[in-house]
Design a protein around this motif. Sequence first.
Motif, short mmCIF file in Angstrom:
data_model
loop_
_atom_site.label_atom_id
_atom_site.label_comp_id
_atom_site.label_asym_id
_atom_site.label_seq_id
_atom_site.Cartn_x
_atom_site.Cartn_y
_atom_site.Cartn_z
N ALA A 1 0.95 -1.34 -0.11
CA ALA A 1 0.13 -0.15 -0.02
C ALA A 1 0.79 1.38 -0.01
O ALA A 1 0.33 2.30 0.03
CB ALA A 1 -0.94 -0.07 1.41
N GLY A 2 2.20 1.05 0.05
CA GLY A 2 3.10 2.24 -0.03
C GLY A 2 3.40 3.10 1.33
O GLY A 2 3.67 4.02 1.51
N ARG A 3 2.88 2.37 2.66
CA ARG A 3 2.96 2.83 4.02
C ARG A 3 3.44 1.88 4.67
O ARG A 3 2.94 1.41 5.53
CB ARG A 3 1.44 3.12 4.44
N PRO A 4 4.71 1.39 4.67
CA PRO A 4 5.48 0.58 5.61
C PRO A 4 5.26 0.88 7.04
O PRO A 4 5.22 2.21 7.38
CB PRO A 4 6.84 0.72 5.25
N LEU A 5 4.99 0.06 7.76
CA LEU A 5 4.65 0.14 9.13
C LEU A 5 3.35 0.87 9.67
O LEU A 5 3.45 1.43 10.83
CB LEU A 5 5.91 0.67 10.03
N HIS A 6 2.52 1.06 8.82
CA HIS A 6 1.36 1.84 8.99
C HIS A 6 0.56 0.85 10.04
O HIS A 6 0.05 1.69 10.91
CB HIS A 6 0.52 1.90 7.77
#
Length: 135
Positions: free
Chosen positions: A34-39
């Motif tokens: 999703a392009g949001r590491p560790l979200h």
Amino acid sequence: MPPLRHSVVREGIIAGVLGAIVMAVWYFVVDVLAGRPLHTPQMIGQLILHGAGGVAATPSPSAVVVATVVHGAVFALVGIGLTALVHLASREIAWRMGVLIGLVIALGFSAGLMFAITPATGEQFSSWVIIGGSL
């Protein structure tokens, strides 16, 4: 041959840590795609630290650390509990149905928790991610 000795705590911690790793990898892969590491751990950590009113989109390393520690500890404790139940059910036939019913109840509790967390994060924590990880 002497009987095999089982350590419920050791086996439970191993099972819990393996489960925690599988879930963490699942969340990490979904977040990276999703392009949001560790979200996801950030959202969970902010819920733990600040409650439903304190969830923000800004990155917080302390929230990720808190979520990771709580995630690992909860999975280890659940692993110990489930290992104890499996050992009990393997020795006593009467416990087998009770364990099965307990797991069904736990699944219902998990589903309720999932539906409570999703709105508390402003729909930033998707239900399908939890369902996929649980599978």
